[in-house]
Design an enzyme around this catalytic site. Structure first.
Site, mmCIF file in Angstrom:
data_model
loop_
_atom_site.group_PDB
_atom_site.id
_atom_site.type_symbol
_atom_site.label_atom_id
_atom_site.label_comp_id
_atom_site.label_asym_id
_atom_site.label_seq_id
_atom_site.Cartn_x
_atom_site.Cartn_y
_atom_site.Cartn_z
ATOM 1 N N GLY A 108 0.802 -1.220 0.000
ATOM 2 C CA GLY A 108 0.000 0.000 0.000
ATOM 3 C C GLY A 108 0.831 1.265 0.000
ATOM 4 N N ASP A 115 10.433 -7.434 -0.849
ATOM 5 C CA ASP A 115 9.090 -7.975 -0.639
ATOM 6 C C ASP A 115 9.112 -9.433 -1.073
ATOM 7 O OD1 ASP A 115 6.254 -8.449 -0.524
ATOM 8 O OD2 ASP A 115 5.988 -6.283 -0.699
ATOM 9 N N SER A 148 -6.935 -8.736 -4.097
ATOM 10 C CA SER A 148 -7.384 -7.780 -3.073
ATOM 11 C C SER A 148 -6.366 -6.664 -2.828
ATOM 12 C CB SER A 148 -7.669 -8.508 -1.758
ATOM 13 O OG SER A 148 -6.461 -8.966 -1.189
ATOM 14 N N ASN A 149 -5.190 -6.754 -3.454
ATOM 15 C CA ASN A 149 -4.183 -5.692 -3.319
ATOM 16 C C ASN A 149 -4.484 -4.513 -4.257
ATOM 17 O OD1 ASN A 149 -1.574 -8.205 -3.258
ATOM 18 N ND2 ASN A 149 -2.681 -7.332 -1.540
ATOM 19 N N GLN A 206 -6.898 -2.670 -5.001
ATOM 20 C CA GLN A 206 -7.703 -1.529 -4.532
ATOM 21 C C GLN A 206 -6.816 -0.380 -4.063
ATOM 22 O OE1 GLN A 206 -7.317 -1.504 -1.066
ATOM 23 N NE2 GLN A 206 -9.056 -0.431 -0.131
ATOM 24 N N ASP A 219 3.547 -3.441 7.242
ATOM 25 C CA ASP A 219 2.210 -3.373 7.809
ATOM 26 C C ASP A 219 2.093 -4.183 9.098
ATOM 27 O OD1 ASP A 219 2.500 -5.871 6.808
ATOM 28 O OD2 ASP A 219 0.682 -5.879 5.594
ATOM 29 N N CYS A 269 -4.603 -4.006 8.582
ATOM 30 C CA CYS A 269 -5.453 -3.554 7.482
ATOM 31 C C CYS A 269 -6.265 -4.713 6.918
ATOM 32 C CB CYS A 269 -4.619 -2.916 6.385
ATOM 33 S SG CYS A 269 -3.992 -1.301 6.856
ATOM 34 N N CYS A 285 -13.026 -16.834 13.180
ATOM 35 C CA CYS A 285 -12.888 -15.449 12.686
ATOM 36 C C CYS A 285 -12.370 -15.540 11.263
ATOM 37 C CB CYS A 285 -11.964 -14.639 13.598
ATOM 38 S SG CYS A 285 -10.278 -15.260 13.691
#
Ligand SMILES: [Zn+2]
Length: 393
Positions: free
Chosen positions: A50, A71, A78-79, A81, A139, A197, A351
């Protein structure tokens, strides 16, 4: 406070470079000399996610001569966005490789160094020492503390940023001239207190707001212009549309950069230091964990279970395991929801990934629900093992 430039200027700019960077060159504070410093600079971006996305793109466009990317992750749908350095055709590809390809497209004059690995205790010093400046786009707390500790031990400045929902923060940590991350946050938050996040969400464009502050500060440090955000914390609220700058002082008692430091080397285990799961939760799950497959078997066999989804309502809206009742973790921990739980049925908690349900399980067991269990891996495991058609979020 102004600081001298971090980097010596390169010998010269080529004709191509003069054309490309002309809008920088005509700013008196940058000029040819400032651009030559950027050309000579080596900046490492930890994470191409992000914050790393906008940071790397603008650092590349600005003409930072060498960009390192560390990385180990791959691009997920989903990244997209918020991680705008990656595109649809990059899904499944290494983030570092994908980011490098985008950088080459933005500015082929930039040299890219790819570290397609997880940053860890054994490689962090060797990798950091190759760069003038670190941009931290991590993150999670374990990596964040490790980045801070390594930067302080090596005497490197780093630009930190953090994002969550509509809130962002940024600062420059440089122990030689100001506070470090531990001066601001001496202790990691208790496990489960601060959602990631992935658990709590983040407004995509927030990454650009914070990432651009990080690049702004990186450029200032490299070229030695303006007032760096050393000793300052920017706090951004996108809902209010407010930026506040808070003073952060160096803590003389800081265990790392204070007067009598007790942390003089990297910690043995940062995951352990930050405790991904609390001790209570670790104890609670022993012999009280089932797999998604076992849950499905129990359901198919008609076992009398009470399945509790401890995520938040917004997550329950996105995807749910059939038959689950929503009771957010907070209501279980506070004791508020205990009266709604049956005493005579097998309680099964789940969850998203199994961390929050482990915390809730510890609270339930402490309240006397001795037979309660939780589902390892949560909804994500259910999707993987039982119903791949459901959306993993
Ligand atoms: Zn400190």
């Amino acid at each position: 406070m102004s600081l001298p430039p971090l980097v010596e200027p390169a010998a010269e700019l080529t004709v191509d470079e003069i054309r490309r960077y002309s809008r920088h060159l005509i700013i008196p504070d940058v000029g040819v000399e400032g651009q030559k410093r950027l050309k000579n600079a080596r900046v490492l971006c930890v994470g191409a996610g992000g914050l790393g996305s906008p940071a790397l793109m603008y650092l590349a466009a600005a003409g930072v001569g060498t960009l390192g990317i560390i990385d180990f992750d791959t691009v997920d749908e989903s990244n997209l966005q918020r991680q705008i350095i990656h595109g649809v055709s990059d899904v499944g590809r290494s983030k570092a490789e994908s980011a490098a390809a985008s950088i080459r497209e933005i500015n082929p004059l930039v040299k890219v160094e790819i570290h397609n690995t997880a940053l860890d205790r054994d490689n962090v010093r060797e990798i950091f020492s190759q760069y003038d400046l670190i941009v931290d786009g991590t993150d999670n707390f374990a990596t964040r503390y490790m980045v801070n500790d390594a930067a302080v031990l090596l005497g490197k400045p780093y630009v930190w940023g953090s994002i969550y929902r509509f809130d962002g923060q940024a600062s420059v940590f440089w122990a030689e001239h100001g506070p470090c991350y531990r001066c601001l946050y001496p202790e990691p938050p208790p496990p489960g207190m601060v959602p990631s996040c992935a658990e709590g969400g983040v407004l995509g464009v927030l990454c650009a707001s914070i990432g651009s502050i990080q690049v702004n500060e990186a450029i200032k440090l490299l070229a030695g212009i303006g007032e760096p955000l050393v000793g300052g914390l920017m706090v951004y609220d996108a809902l209010e549309m407010s930026y506040r700058k808070i003073k952060v002082r160096k803590d003389p008692d800081c265990v790392l950069c204070g007067e009598n430091p007790t942390v003089t080397d990297l910690l043995e285990d940062y995951e352990d230091f930050c405790g991904a799961v609390s001790v209570e939760a670790q104890e609670a799950v022993v012999d009280s964990t089932i797999t998604a497959l076992e849950l499905k078997e129990w359901q198919d066999a008609g076992k009398d279970i009470f399945l509790v989804d401890v995520r938040e309502p917004a997550e329950y809206e996105i995807v749910r395991i059939p038959g689950a009742t929503l009771i957010p973790k907070g209501e279980i921990i506070s004791g508020e929801a205990l009266s709604r739980l049956p005493q005579d049925r097998q309680i099964v908690l789940h969850c998203k990934s199994g961390v929050r349900s482990a915390e809730a399980l510890a609270a339930l067991k402490a309240a006397g629900f001795r037979d309660a269990v939780h589902v390892q891996g949560g909804v994500l495991s259910w999707i993987k093992q039982i119903d791949p058609a459901l959306p993993a979020y």
